[in-house]
Design an enzyme around this catalytic site. Structure first.
Site, mmCIF file in Angstrom:
data_model
loop_
_atom_site.group_PDB
_atom_site.id
_atom_site.type_symbol
_atom_site.label_atom_id
_atom_site.label_comp_id
_atom_site.label_asym_id
_atom_site.label_seq_id
_atom_site.Cartn_x
_atom_site.Cartn_y
_atom_site.Cartn_z
ATOM 1 N N GLU A 7 0.878 -1.164 0.000
ATOM 2 C CA GLU A 7 0.000 0.000 0.000
ATOM 3 C C GLU A 7 0.916 1.213 0.000
ATOM 4 O OE1 GLU A 7 -2.390 2.796 -0.195
ATOM 5 O OE2 GLU A 7 -3.384 0.861 -0.105
ATOM 6 N N CYS A 41 -5.977 5.038 -1.764
ATOM 7 C CA CYS A 41 -4.581 5.451 -1.959
ATOM 8 C C CYS A 41 -4.381 6.350 -3.168
ATOM 9 C CB CYS A 41 -3.665 4.239 -2.014
ATOM 10 S SG CYS A 41 -4.010 3.128 -3.388
#
Length: 128
Positions: A7, A41
């Site tokens: 991530e 994200c």
């Protein structure tokens, strides 16, 4: 070798050039900022707008963000995220930065629903 997924959330910008379709691009930028309450994200966090279209683009963004419904922008995920957003808003106020779209009260059963907020041209080194 091991498979891995990372991530790598960033500080994703949108860049707006002077030949843009203002209404369409503003709507898409707002969607990119606030969908899933900005908790993905790749959510747009900064918008760089050419000076020739800055004011009309900002106005179109404010118009688009002002009409977001809770079906598009849900609550933030948890108390930690709510506090983080509140801290960013407080920091913007404390530093005297301008809100193009200030925080507004939201009618909801959850304290985790927050209104869309747009800071107008904060400095690069700001937390906003």
């Amino acid at each position: 070798m091991k498979r891995v997924t990372l991530e790598l959330g960033g500080n994703d910008p949108a860049i707006v050039f002077p030949n843009v379709d203002i209404e369409k691009a503003a709507s898409e930028v707002v969607q990119g900022c606030f969908v899933f309450s900005g908790q993905v994200c790749v959510a747009i966090k900064r918008v760089y707008v050419h000076e020739n279209v800055y004011q009309p683009f900002l106005e179109a963004m404010v118009k688009a963000a002002s009409t977001i419904q809770s079906t598009i922008m849900g609550p933030v995920q948890n108390e930690m995220q709510r506090q983080r957003v509140q801290e960013l808003i407080s920091d913007t106020e404390a530093n005297g930065y301008t809100f193009a779209l200030p925080p507004r009260p939201i009618e909801s059963n959850s304290e985790y629903f927050l209104s869309p907020v747009i800071a107008d041209n904060p400095p690069e080194n700001s937390r906003s």
